[in-house]
Design a protein around this motif. Structure first.
Motif, PDB file in Angstrom:
ATOM      1  N   THR A  94       2.162   2.111  -9.189  1.00  0.00           N
ATOM      2  CA  THR A  94       1.645   0.584  -9.224  1.00  0.00           C
ATOM      3  C   THR A  94       1.012   0.383  -7.971  1.00  0.00           C
ATOM      4  OG1 THR A  94       3.755  -0.402  -8.472  1.00  0.00           O
ATOM      5  CG2 THR A  94       3.683   0.030 -10.896  1.00  0.00           C
ATOM      6  N   TRP A  95       0.197  -0.613  -8.153  1.00  0.00           N
ATOM      7  CA  TRP A  95      -0.436  -1.277  -6.767  1.00  0.00           C
ATOM      8  C   TRP A  95       0.593  -1.832  -5.997  1.00  0.00           C
ATOM      9  CZ3 TRP A  95      -5.306  -0.245  -5.666  1.00  0.00           C
ATOM     10  CH2 TRP A  95      -6.507  -0.272  -6.513  1.00  0.00           C
ATOM     11  N   GLU A  96       1.681  -2.546  -6.439  1.00  0.00           N
ATOM     12  CA  GLU A  96       2.715  -2.863  -5.477  1.00  0.00           C
ATOM     13  C   GLU A  96       3.365  -1.707  -4.714  1.00  0.00           C
ATOM     14  OE1 GLU A  96       2.436  -5.748  -8.911  1.00  0.00           O
ATOM     15  OE2 GLU A  96       2.316  -3.543  -8.812  1.00  0.00           O
ATOM     16  N   GLN A  97       3.647  -0.532  -5.510  1.00  0.00           N
ATOM     17  CA  GLN A  97       4.326   0.734  -4.697  1.00  0.00           C
ATOM     18  C   GLN A  97       3.457   1.265  -3.682  1.00  0.00           C
ATOM     19  OE1 GLN A  97       5.118   2.785  -8.555  1.00  0.00           O
ATOM     20  NE2 GLN A  97       7.121   2.965  -7.894  1.00  0.00           N
ATOM     21  N   LEU A  98       1.930   1.415  -4.075  1.00  0.00           N
ATOM     22  CA  LEU A  98       1.191   1.802  -3.265  1.00  0.00           C
ATOM     23  C   LEU A  98       0.973   1.043  -2.032  1.00  0.00           C
ATOM     24  CD1 LEU A  98      -0.823   4.148  -2.381  1.00  0.00           C
ATOM     25  CD2 LEU A  98      -2.599   2.988  -3.980  1.00  0.00           C
ATOM     26  N   GLY A  99       0.811  -0.356  -2.201  1.00  0.00           N
ATOM     27  CA  GLY A  99       0.755  -1.173  -0.852  1.00  0.00           C
ATOM     28  C   GLY A  99       1.767  -1.059  -0.151  1.00  0.00           C
ATOM     29  N   ALA A 100       3.046  -1.161  -0.626  1.00  0.00           N
ATOM     30  CA  ALA A 100       4.334  -1.088  -0.111  1.00  0.00           C
ATOM     31  C   ALA A 100       4.399   0.192   0.848  1.00  0.00           C
ATOM     32  CB  ALA A 100       5.692  -1.169  -0.608  1.00  0.00           C
ATOM     33  N   GLU A 101       3.810   1.349   0.189  1.00  0.00           N
ATOM     34  CA  GLU A 101       3.847   2.512   1.047  1.00  0.00           C
ATOM     35  C   GLU A 101       2.836   2.870   2.096  1.00  0.00           C
ATOM     36  OE1 GLU A 101       6.018   4.847   0.785  1.00  0.00           O
ATOM     37  OE2 GLU A 101       5.093   6.540   1.873  1.00  0.00           O
ATOM     38  N   TYR A 102       1.717   2.078   1.741  1.00  0.00           N
ATOM     39  CA  TYR A 102       0.119   2.066   2.659  1.00  0.00           C
ATOM     40  C   TYR A 102       0.088   0.829   3.425  1.00  0.00           C
ATOM     41  CZ  TYR A 102      -4.335   3.772   3.409  1.00  0.00           C
ATOM     42  OH  TYR A 102      -5.566   4.404   4.080  1.00  0.00           O
ATOM     43  N   GLY A 103       0.723   0.713   4.621  1.00  0.00           N
ATOM     44  CA  GLY A 103       0.526  -0.308   5.283  1.00  0.00           C
ATOM     45  C   GLY A 103       1.365  -1.710   4.909  1.00  0.00           C
ATOM     46  N   ASN A 104       2.191  -1.540   3.972  1.00  0.00           N
ATOM     47  CA  ASN A 104       2.963  -2.722   3.799  1.00  0.00           C
ATOM     48  C   ASN A 104       2.076  -4.003   3.111  1.00  0.00           C
ATOM     49  OD1 ASN A 104       5.464  -4.133   3.209  1.00  0.00           O
ATOM     50  ND2 ASN A 104       5.673  -4.879   5.279  1.00  0.00           N
ATOM     51  N   ARG A 105       1.206  -3.461   2.330  1.00  0.00           N
ATOM     52  CA  ARG A 105       0.296  -4.446   1.612  1.00  0.00           C
ATOM     53  C   ARG A 105       0.668  -5.287   0.513  1.00  0.00           C
ATOM     54  NH1 ARG A 105      -3.325  -0.392   3.869  1.00  0.00           N
ATOM     55  NH2 ARG A 105      -5.099  -1.150   5.106  1.00  0.00           N
ATOM     56  N   SER A 106       0.289  -6.286   0.116  1.00  0.00           N
ATOM     57  CA  SER A 106       0.587  -6.820  -1.166  1.00  0.00           C
ATOM     58  C   SER A 106      -0.269  -6.096  -2.210  1.00  0.00           C
ATOM     59  CB  SER A 106       0.253  -8.312  -1.320  1.00  0.00           C
ATOM     60  OG  SER A 106      -0.988  -8.576  -1.031  1.00  0.00           O
ATOM     61  N   LYS A 107       0.027  -6.396  -3.389  1.00  0.00           N
ATOM     62  CA  LYS A 107      -0.753  -5.998  -4.676  1.00  0.00           C
ATOM     63  C   LYS A 107      -2.169  -6.214  -4.415  1.00  0.00           C
ATOM     64  CE  LYS A 107      -1.597  -6.434  -9.721  1.00  0.00           C
ATOM     65  NZ  LYS A 107      -0.889  -6.970 -10.959  1.00  0.00           N
ATOM     66  N   GLN A 144      -7.966  -5.230  -3.036  1.00  0.00           N
ATOM     67  CA  GLN A 144      -9.172  -5.532  -2.290  1.00  0.00           C
ATOM     68  C   GLN A 144      -9.511  -4.333  -1.242  1.00  0.00           C
ATOM     69  OE1 GLN A 144      -8.065  -9.185  -0.214  1.00  0.00           O
ATOM     70  NE2 GLN A 144      -8.057 -10.465  -2.171  1.00  0.00           N
ATOM     71  N   HIS A 145      -8.539  -4.043  -0.712  1.00  0.00           N
ATOM     72  CA  HIS A 145      -8.753  -2.666   0.158  1.00  0.00           C
ATOM     73  C   HIS A 145      -9.537  -1.597  -0.531  1.00  0.00           C
ATOM     74  CE1 HIS A 145      -8.050   0.020   3.470  1.00  0.00           C
ATOM     75  NE2 HIS A 145      -7.702   1.081   2.767  1.00  0.00           N
ATOM     76  N   TYR A 146      -8.989  -1.139  -1.705  1.00  0.00           N
ATOM     77  CA  TYR A 146      -9.610  -0.274  -2.488  1.00  0.00           C
ATOM     78  C   TYR A 146     -11.066  -0.552  -2.842  1.00  0.00           C
ATOM     79  CZ  TYR A 146     -10.814   2.380  -6.870  1.00  0.00           C
ATOM     80  OH  TYR A 146     -11.218   3.265  -7.697  1.00  0.00           O
ATOM     81  N   ARG A 147     -11.427  -1.790  -3.337  1.00  0.00           N
ATOM     82  CA  ARG A 147     -12.721  -2.431  -3.899  1.00  0.00           C
ATOM     83  C   ARG A 147     -13.524  -2.125  -2.297  1.00  0.00           C
ATOM     84  NH1 ARG A 147     -12.187  -1.314  -8.816  1.00  0.00           N
ATOM     85  NH2 ARG A 147     -10.757  -2.529  -9.777  1.00  0.00           N
ATOM     86  N   ARG A 148     -13.298  -2.582  -1.427  1.00  0.00           N
ATOM     87  CA  ARG A 148     -13.962  -2.621  -0.153  1.00  0.00           C
ATOM     88  C   ARG A 148     -14.493  -1.489   0.292  1.00  0.00           C
ATOM     89  NH1 ARG A 148     -10.146  -6.740   1.666  1.00  0.00           N
ATOM     90  NH2 ARG A 148      -9.261  -5.057   2.969  1.00  0.00           N
ATOM     91  N   ARG A 149     -13.564  -0.357  -0.051  1.00  0.00           N
ATOM     92  CA  ARG A 149     -13.854   1.020   0.121  1.00  0.00           C
ATOM     93  C   ARG A 149     -14.708   1.618  -0.806  1.00  0.00           C
ATOM     94  NH1 ARG A 149     -12.041  -0.775   4.019  1.00  0.00           N
ATOM     95  NH2 ARG A 149     -10.772   0.040   5.469  1.00  0.00           N
ATOM     96  N   GLY A 150     -15.096   0.948  -1.869  1.00  0.00           N
ATOM     97  CA  GLY A 150     -16.089   1.324  -2.909  1.00  0.00           C
ATOM     98  C   GLY A 150     -15.367   2.028  -4.017  1.00  0.00           C
ATOM     99  N   GLY A 151     -14.222   1.698  -4.314  1.00  0.00           N
ATOM    100  CA  GLY A 151     -13.361   2.058  -5.408  1.00  0.00           C
ATOM    101  C   GLY A 151     -13.790   1.018  -6.690  1.00  0.00           C
ATOM    102  N   LYS A 152     -14.225   1.664  -7.854  1.00  0.00           N
ATOM    103  CA  LYS A 152     -14.567   0.731  -9.057  1.00  0.00           C
ATOM    104  C   LYS A 152     -13.870   0.828 -10.271  1.00  0.00           C
ATOM    105  CE  LYS A 152     -19.320   1.371  -7.438  1.00  0.00           C
ATOM    106  NZ  LYS A 152     -20.845   1.838  -7.606  1.00  0.00           N
TER     107      LYS A 152
END
Length: 296
Positions: free
Chosen positions: A73-86, A91-99
């Motif tokens: 989930t976005w929550e799991q990924l955010g916690a693993e990747y820089g302790n980010r929220s969902k 937003q990080h994914y969209r800023r990198r060009g993810g669609k």
């Protein structure tokens, strides 16, 4: 600069686009001597930055999508990747060009490709063999690169390491042997997996004489690279005589009396192996002669 890890990393990354300003740019950045870097050189070096940024962004997007495709989930990924929220992770994914987007809740399993094996096709014992072989390979590579001594320093243990240690003290044959063991374990797991998914697949594949010969030649080459290296076995076409030492003489091979039984056993095993391969070649020769006669 030869042992500089940053320089090595940069050289690898720009191996197809090596820029003559790169060495100076790195040196200036480390030493704070930016005055040594001309304005034109600096401007030209800046042209590398957008390419690097785009490549890293694409790689990051691909990795994020791969993790989410595997059910995170976005929550799991955010916690693993820089302790980010969902929200921050999205937003990080969209800023990198993810669609892409993923449905909320449990996702249906991805359809398995008929050309790829699934976990259900693999026997746990085969997977365990591959895991052990890879662990031994990694331990062997670490030993060769970092900790090998003439006594052999092995940071792992297991049946495969006992087999490797019997080859000798030279670390490179041990590393080569570990590579072969890992490759054989993987190949065995894959062959068994396909047979489990499609019983009789290998027998149908081997109906082709070209496939049978290819299998035999590959198997023989693998065996020659590995098995005979650890055995006392005559290597040249010279008479063999029992003597006081095992050594090559100008006109014969001398075998120490205490080694004769081991050499005899090695010759017997080698003959059995060659006979097995010859049987397949003889079958192919007979088959082709039959086909030739059918067309006469």
């Amino acid at each position: 600069m030869a042992d500089d890890p940053v320089q090595e990393m940069t050289t690898r990354y720009f191996r197809q686009r090596r820029n003559p300003f790169l060495d100076e740019l790195l040196r200036a950045a480390r030493n704070g001597q930016r005055e040594d870097l001309g304005a034109e050189d600096a401007a030209d070096a800046l042209h590398l930055v957008p390419d690097v940024r785009r490549d890293l962004d694409r790689a990051e997007v691909t990795l994020i999508e791969s993790v989410l495709d595997h059910g995170w989930t976005w929550e799991q990924l955010g916690a693993e990747y820089g302790n980010r929220s969902k929200q921050a992770m999205q937003q990080h994914y969209r800023r990198r060009g993810g669609k892409r987007s993923w449905p909320v809740g449990e996702r249906p399993p991805r359809a398995e490709s008929p050309h790829r094996l699934s976990d259900e096709d693999l026997a746990p014992a085969d997977v365990a063999n591959v895991r052990e072989a890879i662990q031994v390979l990694l331990a062997t590579a670490h030993d060769v690169a970092e900790t090998h001594t003439v006594d052999g320093v092995w940071p792992a243990s297991g049946a495969l390491l006992e087999e490797i240690s019997a080859i000798g003290l030279d670390p490179l044959p041990r590393l080569e042997h570990a590579c072969h063991q890992a490759a054989e374990a993987i190949e065995g797991m894959v062959v068994a997996g396909w047979e489990r998914r499609d019983p009789g697949r290998d027998a149908r594949r081997r109906q082709s004489w070209t496939v049978r010969l290819e299998d035999e030649m590959r198997d023989m080459a693998s065996w020659l690279d590995r098995e005979p290296q650890g055995r006392l076995l005559p290597r040249v076409d010279r008479p063999v005589r029992a003597g006081t030492a095992t050594a090559e003489r100008p006109d014969h091979l001398e075998i120490a009396a205490e080694d004769v039984e081991q050499v005899q056993e090695s010759i017997s095993l080698t003959l059995a192996r060659l006979e097995a391969h010859r049987a397949v070649f003889d079958q192919v020769i007979d088959e082709l002669r039959r086909r030739q006669a059918e067309l006469s």
